[in-house]
Scaffold this active site. Structure first.
Site, PDB file in Angstrom:
ATOM      1  N   HIS A  83       0.771  -1.204   0.118  1.00  0.00           N
ATOM      2  CA  HIS A  83      -0.005   0.112   0.099  1.00  0.00           C
ATOM      3  C   HIS A  83       0.895   1.448   0.019  1.00  0.00           C
ATOM      4  CE1 HIS A  83      -3.073   2.699   0.845  1.00  0.00           C
ATOM      5  NE2 HIS A  83      -2.850   2.911   2.290  1.00  0.00           N
ATOM      6  N   HIS A 212       1.934   4.167   8.291  1.00  0.00           N
ATOM      7  CA  HIS A 212       2.022   3.661   6.794  1.00  0.00           C
ATOM      8  C   HIS A 212       3.556   3.476   6.613  1.00  0.00           C
ATOM      9  CE1 HIS A 212      -2.239   4.816   6.946  1.00  0.00           C
ATOM     10  NE2 HIS A 212      -2.510   3.940   6.013  1.00  0.00           N
TER      11      HIS A 212
HETATM   12  C1  23J Z   1      -3.979   6.734   1.121  1.00  0.00           C
HETATM   13  C2  23J Z   1      -3.352   7.801   1.472  1.00  0.00           C
HETATM   14  C3  23J Z   1      -3.115   8.271   3.057  1.00  0.00           C
HETATM   15  C4  23J Z   1      -3.754   7.489   3.789  1.00  0.00           C
HETATM   16  C5  23J Z   1      -4.519   6.285   3.386  1.00  0.00           C
HETATM   17  C6  23J Z   1      -4.502   5.953   2.194  1.00  0.00           C
HETATM   18  C7  23J Z   1      -5.109   5.434   4.462  1.00  0.00           C
HETATM   19  O1  23J Z   1      -5.330   5.804   5.711  1.00  0.00           O
HETATM   20  C8  23J Z   1      -5.380   3.944   4.266  1.00  0.00           C
HETATM   21  O2  23J Z   1      -6.513   3.674   4.221  1.00  0.00           O
HETATM   22  O3  23J Z   1      -4.679   3.230   4.026  1.00  0.00           O
HETATM   23  S1  23J Z   1      -3.719   7.847   5.500  1.00  0.00           S
HETATM   24 MN    MN Z   2      -5.735   1.516   4.437  1.00  0.00          MN
END
Ligand code: 23J
Ligand code: MN
Length: 263
Positions: A83, A212
């Site tokens: 991700h 993340h």
């Molecule tokens: C994409 C960009 C920023 C974030 C996120 C996704 C999530 O929180 C996620 O659902 O993985 S903060």
């Molecule tokens: Mn997520």
């Protein structure tokens, strides 16, 4: 421990209700709160749609079924290492390549509900995690660590759940140092009750979105929008969190369950 006997015992305890199955997922549907990113930075995940194919009618006389439009990162969901850009090259870091043994593991529950109610921007620090371990026992390699905030109680309203104002979203989460410490314990993942695994103000942290950035850099997992962590003991529950086996998926809505000893 003899594993066959232990597993037979587990079966009996589940059937007799002495081990309870607690549902840690929220309802997935058009009203499920979704992440909103600054439009200059990113495109948002689309609203969830449930489309009827048939419901015992002319389109299918004896059956009902639907098709869904749903982003991978919607509702109660699993974040896979790929991700984030920091985890993009892990061959075993996608929803279809993560070893399935990692989908069942003990869970450590750090209760931050009082602090999070008093301060919506509450940050869990490494020192606080270490103090929790001194009280409840060490976090062991392969286990999950989740942050109880009771934030799931707001999930009926997207506005309350995202809790954003002109300065952005205000929701509790971990510091970068807390995540670094949790990674050093060998924990397999980090979970929260908020829209994502990071705090609302995490875009301004170093590194940005540390849960993340750092967890996925270390090939560890995330769980977001968990519910009912108030029904778990600090230690002693087993969590089952298996994402859909989406081809090269970055995450997936997830029916997260916990096995909890009763009484
Ligand atoms: C994409 C960009 C920023 C974030 C996120 C996704 C999530 O929180 C996620 O659902 O993985 S903060
Ligand atoms: Mn997520």
């Amino acid at each position: 421990m003899e594993s066959g006997e232990t597993l037979a015992g587990l079966g009996e305890l589940l059937l007799s209700g002495k081990i309870e199955v607690v549902d840690l997922a929220g309802v997935l549907g058009p009203d499920t709160p979704l992440l909103k990113l600054p439009p200059e930075l990113a495109v948002d995940t689309p609203k969830i749609e449930i489309h009827k194919i048939s419901a015992y009618d002319d389109n299918g006389p004896w059956w009902a079924w639907n098709w869904l439009k749903v982003g991978e990162h919607s509702g109660t969901h699993f974040d896979a290492p790929i991700h984030w850009i920091t985890g993009k090259d892990y061959a075993d870091g996608a929803t279809d390549t993560i070893p399935p043994k990692n989908f069942v593991a003990p869970v450590n529950v750090i209760d931050c509900s009082t602090e999070s109610e008093a301060d919506h921007d509450f940050l869990l620090t490494a020192d606080r995690v270490k103090a929790w371990e001194a009280e409840h026992g060490a976090i062991a390699p392969g286990e999950w660590v989740v942050m109880r905030t009771d934030w799931y109680k707001r999930s009926g309203s997207e506005d309350e759940f995202l809790n954003a104002n002109e300065t952005g979203p205000h929701t509790p989460g971990p510091t970068a140092e807390a995540i670094e410490y949790i990674i050093s314990t060998g924990a397999i993942g980090w979970g929260s009750e908020t829209i994502g695994t990071d705090a609302g103000q995490a875009a301004g942290m170093e590194p940005p979105f540390p849960a993340h950035n750092l967890m996925h850099k270390a090939n560890r997992y995330g769980l977001a929008s968990l519910a009912h962590l108030d029904r778990l003991p600090p230690k002693g529950a087993i969590m089952i969190a298996a994402p859909l086996k989406i081809k090269h998926g970055t995450g997936s809505p997830c029916r997260v369950l916990a096995l909890v000893p009763k009484g």
